[in-house]
Write an enzyme that holds these catalytic residues in place. Structure first.
Site, short mmCIF file in Angstrom:
data_model
loop_
_atom_site.label_atom_id
_atom_site.label_comp_id
_atom_site.label_asym_id
_atom_site.label_seq_id
_atom_site.Cartn_x
_atom_site.Cartn_y
_atom_site.Cartn_z
CE LYS A 82 -3.89 -2.18 2.27
NZ LYS A 82 -4.42 -2.69 3.53
CD GLN A 108 -3.78 -4.47 6.68
OE1 GLN A 108 -3.59 -3.54 5.91
NE2 GLN A 108 -4.44 -5.56 6.32
CG ASP A 118 -10.24 -0.08 4.86
OD1 ASP A 118 -10.02 -0.40 3.68
OD2 ASP A 118 -9.57 -0.50 5.83
#
Ligand SMILES: NC(=O)c1ccc[n+]([C@@H]2O[C@H](COP(=O)([O-])OP(=O)(O)OC[C@H]3O[C@@H](n4cnc5c(N)ncnc54)[C@H](OP(=O)(O)O)[C@@H]3O)[C@@H](O)[C@H]2O)c1
Length: 297
Positions: A54, A98, A121
């Site tokens: 990422k 995460q 997200d």
């Protein structure tokens, strides 16, 4: 019939290039560089690989990447304090914590603590709700990627019957919402669904998001179906590395029946990070009230 292979790698590269061009225009016009903060707790090897990828792809797209690593035994209050600082930081437009998080931390509480305007997200209940009422702001990256791959294949999905196998908050449920918004007739299947093959064989579109290698067999599929395989399963192989990745669909069988199918790897996977960059660009554009170019709308 031999199915057309849907090339997620190429689609993801094209999307990243469009995002990078738009990010460069935003910088020139407003002096703003989109910034993505990624928080990694603990040392889970798979998560470390994702976070590294990422960060690299964020920088490659001309965006700022902020990485925060915390030890596995970090107190929940320290993580919450970091989230509060990132919420308040104007250089940070997108925040991603995460998952999975260690057991002492309430993951739901952490996701709810992220500013919904920075929730790239798309897991905050406000963004989940906006998607459900047909006013999407941030859509979770994996289903968004699936939807872009599908629409590249077949721009008008209206009236098609889509069967989504899996009802997780991360993939199955938002995927079903996106398909509904495209006017599909949507069936959501899960572990308690009776006679899954009979359900799947009615589908024009099959989305498999289960986590069971090769579960969807070729003879479950209606000839000509479009198959999007979200599954990423590591299985033993005869290669030197000792294992390989496969999806939730029996690929060789499905190839003979489907009209089009995403391979694993190289299908949905690469689109996920590209969509994260797209969401970060969108967050930066909204924060600065900059109109997104058509190519990334
Ligand atoms: N490509 C990517 O970037 C990406 C991103 C995220 C996830 N994934 C992969 O996608 C897969 C699913 O991920 P997830 O996070 O959604 O998993 P998850 O949270 O474990 O959800 C799995 C879903 O599959 C259902 N299921 C389990 N066994 C089943 C069966 N025998 N028949 C029908 N349904 C069954 C479960 O039903 P119940 O709800 O009834 O338990 C659940 O809804 C995994 O392989 C994951 O690695 C890939």
């Amino acid at each position: 019939m031999t199915a057309l292979l849907i090339d997620g790698k190429a689609a993801a590269q094209a999307l990243r290039e469009r995002v990078a061009r738009a990010a460069s225009e935003l910088r020139q016009e407003r002096g703003v560089t989109p910034g993505l903060a990624v928080v990694l707790v603990g040392d889970d090897p798979a998560s470390q690989v994702y976070v590294r990828n990422k960060a690299r792809q964020t920088l490659d797209a001309g965006m700022a990447s902020f990485e925060h690593r915390l030890p596995a035994d970090v107190p929940a209050t320290t993580l919450m304090q970091l989230v509060a600082e990132l919420n308040a930081d104007p250089a940070v437009h997108g925040i991603l914590v995460q998952l999975p998080l260690p057991s002492q931390i309430d993951a739901e509480a952490v996701l709810r603590a992220i500013d919904p305007a920075k929730d790239v997200d798309g897991f905050h209940p406000i963004n989940v709700g906006l998607l459900a009422v047909g006013q999407p702001r941030f859509v979770p990256c994996t289903p968004l990627g699936c939807s872009l791959l599908l629409k590249a294949q077949r721009p008008d999905l209206a009236g098609l019957h889509a069967v989504v196998i899996g009802r997780s908050n991360i993939v199955g449920k938002p995927m079903a919402q996106l398909l509904l918004a495209e006017h599909c007739t949507v069936t959501i299947a899960h572990s308690k669904t009776r006679d899954l093959p009979a359900v799947v064989c009615q589908a024009d579109i099959v989305i498999a998001a289960v986590g069971r290698p090769g579960m969807v067999r070729g003879n479950w599929l209606r000839p000509g179906a479009i198959v999007i395989d979200v599954g990423i399963n590591r299985i033993a192989a005869d290669t030197a590395s000792g294992n390989r990745l496969v999806g939730d669909v029996n690929f060789d069988e499905a190839l003979q029946v489907a009209a089009a199918i995403t391979p694993v790897p190289g299908g949905v996977g690469p689109m996920t990070i590209a969509c994260l960059l797209l969401n970060t660009l969108r967050a930066a554009a909204w924060a600065t009230q900059w109109a997104l170019p058509e190519a990334v709308r």
